[in-house]
Motif scaffolding. Structure first.
Motif, PDB file in Angstrom:
ATOM      1  N   GLN A 177     113.555  93.521  94.558  1.00 10.08           N
ATOM      2  CA  GLN A 177     114.538  92.541  93.913  1.00 10.08           C
ATOM      3  C   GLN A 177     114.675  92.705  92.349  1.00 10.08           C
ATOM      4  O   GLN A 177     113.665  92.551  91.710  1.00 10.08           O
ATOM      5  CB  GLN A 177     114.090  91.046  94.281  1.00 10.08           C
ATOM      6  CG  GLN A 177     114.307  90.918  95.884  1.00 10.08           C
ATOM      7  CD  GLN A 177     113.743  89.585  96.155  1.00 10.08           C
ATOM      8  OE1 GLN A 177     113.337  88.800  95.254  1.00 10.08           O
ATOM      9  NE2 GLN A 177     114.050  88.991  97.452  1.00 10.08           N
ATOM     10  N   LEU A 178     115.849  92.991  91.964  1.00  9.26           N
ATOM     11  CA  LEU A 178     116.105  93.222  90.283  1.00  9.26           C
ATOM     12  C   LEU A 178     117.254  92.473  90.045  1.00  9.26           C
ATOM     13  O   LEU A 178     118.240  92.259  90.813  1.00  9.26           O
ATOM     14  CB  LEU A 178     116.462  94.669  90.448  1.00  9.26           C
ATOM     15  CG  LEU A 178     115.030  95.780  90.615  1.00  9.26           C
ATOM     16  CD1 LEU A 178     115.726  97.306  90.672  1.00  9.26           C
ATOM     17  CD2 LEU A 178     114.113  95.565  89.778  1.00  9.26           C
ATOM     18  N   PRO A 179     117.343  92.262  88.679  1.00  9.09           N
ATOM     19  CA  PRO A 179     118.406  91.515  88.230  1.00  9.09           C
ATOM     20  C   PRO A 179     119.495  92.748  88.375  1.00  9.09           C
ATOM     21  O   PRO A 179     119.263  94.009  88.276  1.00  9.09           O
ATOM     22  CB  PRO A 179     118.169  91.080  86.880  1.00  9.09           C
ATOM     23  CG  PRO A 179     116.810  92.265  86.571  1.00  9.09           C
ATOM     24  CD  PRO A 179     116.073  92.252  87.805  1.00  9.09           C
ATOM     25  N   ASP A 180     120.978  92.444  88.581  1.00  9.85           N
ATOM     26  CA  ASP A 180     122.025  93.370  88.602  1.00  9.85           C
ATOM     27  C   ASP A 180     122.775  93.237  87.291  1.00  9.85           C
ATOM     28  O   ASP A 180     122.431  92.258  86.499  1.00  9.85           O
ATOM     29  CB  ASP A 180     122.643  93.177  89.694  1.00  9.85           C
ATOM     30  CG  ASP A 180     123.417  92.125  90.176  1.00  9.85           C
ATOM     31  OD1 ASP A 180     123.621  91.519  89.162  1.00  9.85           O
ATOM     32  OD2 ASP A 180     123.985  91.937  91.038  1.00  9.85           O
ATOM     33  N   GLY A 207     123.576  88.845  88.876  1.00 13.87           N
ATOM     34  CA  GLY A 207     123.004  88.458  90.158  1.00 13.87           C
ATOM     35  C   GLY A 207     121.838  88.924  90.361  1.00 13.87           C
ATOM     36  O   GLY A 207     121.005  89.451  89.523  1.00 13.87           O
ATOM     37  N   THR A 208     121.290  89.438  91.568  1.00 12.99           N
ATOM     38  CA  THR A 208     120.286  89.870  92.072  1.00 12.99           C
ATOM     39  C   THR A 208     120.458  91.001  93.021  1.00 12.99           C
ATOM     40  O   THR A 208     121.039  90.698  94.003  1.00 12.99           O
ATOM     41  CB  THR A 208     119.020  88.827  92.726  1.00 12.99           C
ATOM     42  OG1 THR A 208     118.953  87.792  91.735  1.00 12.99           O
ATOM     43  CG2 THR A 208     117.921  89.576  93.252  1.00 12.99           C
ATOM     44  N   LEU A 209     120.098  92.111  92.688  1.00 19.78           N
ATOM     45  CA  LEU A 209     119.900  93.067  93.970  1.00 19.78           C
ATOM     46  C   LEU A 209     118.573  93.072  94.627  1.00 19.78           C
ATOM     47  O   LEU A 209     117.465  92.892  94.248  1.00 19.78           O
ATOM     48  CB  LEU A 209     119.622  94.500  93.139  1.00 19.78           C
ATOM     49  CG  LEU A 209     119.650  95.745  94.238  1.00 19.78           C
ATOM     50  CD1 LEU A 209     120.708  95.896  94.958  1.00 19.78           C
ATOM     51  CD2 LEU A 209     119.427  97.145  93.126  1.00 19.78           C
ATOM     52  N   MET A 232     120.312 102.202  90.846  1.00 21.74           N
ATOM     53  CA  MET A 232     119.203 101.360  90.094  1.00 21.74           C
ATOM     54  C   MET A 232     118.895 102.159  88.903  1.00 21.74           C
ATOM     55  O   MET A 232     118.715 103.293  88.776  1.00 21.74           O
ATOM     56  CB  MET A 232     117.907 101.554  91.062  1.00 21.74           C
ATOM     57  CG  MET A 232     116.882 100.577  90.405  1.00 21.74           C
ATOM     58  SD  MET A 232     115.327 100.721  91.791  1.00 21.74           S
ATOM     59  CE  MET A 232     114.598 102.214  90.995  1.00 21.74           C
ATOM     60  N   ALA A 233     119.408 101.278  87.725  1.00 23.29           N
ATOM     61  CA  ALA A 233     119.013 101.944  86.165  1.00 23.29           C
ATOM     62  C   ALA A 233     117.553 101.894  85.953  1.00 23.29           C
ATOM     63  O   ALA A 233     117.131 100.618  85.945  1.00 23.29           O
ATOM     64  CB  ALA A 233     120.164 101.064  85.475  1.00 23.29           C
ATOM     65  N   GLY A 249     121.126  97.500  90.524  1.00 22.76           N
ATOM     66  CA  GLY A 249     119.973  96.860  89.963  1.00 22.76           C
ATOM     67  C   GLY A 249     119.545  97.146  88.521  1.00 22.76           C
ATOM     68  O   GLY A 249     119.637  98.744  88.236  1.00 22.76           O
ATOM     69  N   ILE A 250     118.709  96.687  87.763  1.00 27.53           N
ATOM     70  CA  ILE A 250     118.392  97.028  86.489  1.00 27.53           C
ATOM     71  C   ILE A 250     116.448  97.062  86.610  1.00 27.53           C
ATOM     72  O   ILE A 250     116.210  95.898  86.467  1.00 27.53           O
ATOM     73  CB  ILE A 250     118.554  95.981  85.172  1.00 27.53           C
ATOM     74  CG1 ILE A 250     120.064  95.850  85.393  1.00 27.53           C
ATOM     75  CG2 ILE A 250     118.001  96.501  83.922  1.00 27.53           C
ATOM     76  CD1 ILE A 250     120.760  94.840  84.423  1.00 27.53           C
TER      77      ILE A 250
END
Length: 183
Positions: A53-56, A60-62, A105-106, A129-130
């Motif tokens: 789960q990552l900030p996008d 939002g959230t990835l 995904m960065a 996602g970051i």
């Protein structure tokens, strides 16, 4: 020793350095390539994708589990990665196939630089996602960028490709994802 035996003995000694060289070369080749673990193998192949789960990029959230029921091609990239720029057009081609979703995904990148990269080259991803600190990369066993994973509709990691995607690899990854999507 008889005179007839001396020339034959000298000929055998003449081949000794060549024989030693061949034996050492064979031993070296075996040490380099024999009985070796594939360095591109991933411990995740055949296992569920980690709970990531990552900030996008949109605030939002990835959450990769949100794609359960659809095959996912997860492309890990960075704005500072030259091979990522080269493979980027192929991601657009892959994203046209509606049997799976292409997610980005960065990795260890500044979100502003990631946004500038996507503004410049276009955004082929359904979501980005970051992974600013690289924690999700560690969960995936990331070797570097670019790296691309195919995840089945059931959330199982099917394959991992390290390095730049070529047209053939893009087709292979897309075909694998398409075969492993929900009916």
């Amino acid at each position: 020793m008889s005179e007839a035996a001396q020339p034959q003995s000298r000929r055998l000694w003449a081949f000794l350095p060549l024989s030693v060289f061949i034996a050492l070369a064979g031993l070296f080749a075996w040490a380099m390539f024999g009985q070796r673990v594939d360095r591109h193998a991933s411990a995740l192949i055949g296992k569920p994708v980690p709970q990531i789960q990552l900030p996008d990029m949109s605030g939002g959230t990835l959450d990769l589990s949100q794609y359960q029921g659809r095959a996912v091609i997860l492309n890990v990239f960075a704005s500072w990665c030259a091979p990522c720029r080269v493979e980027h057009p192929l991601l657009f081609q892959m994203a046209k196939d509606k049997r799976f979703v292409v997610v980005g995904m960065a990795y260890r990148d500044d979100p502003a630089k990631t946004q500038a990269y996507l503004d410049e080259l276009g955004d082929p991803y359904a979501q980005v996602g970051i992974d600013r600190q690289g924690a999700a990369g560690v969960q995936l066993g990331l070797g570097g960028v670019p790296e691309t994973y195919v995840i089945s509709a059931k959330g199982i990691v099917l394959t991992r490709h390290q390095g730049e995607i070529t047209p053939k690899i893009a087709r292979d990854l897309a075909n694998l994802a398409a075969r492993n999507t929900a009916p």
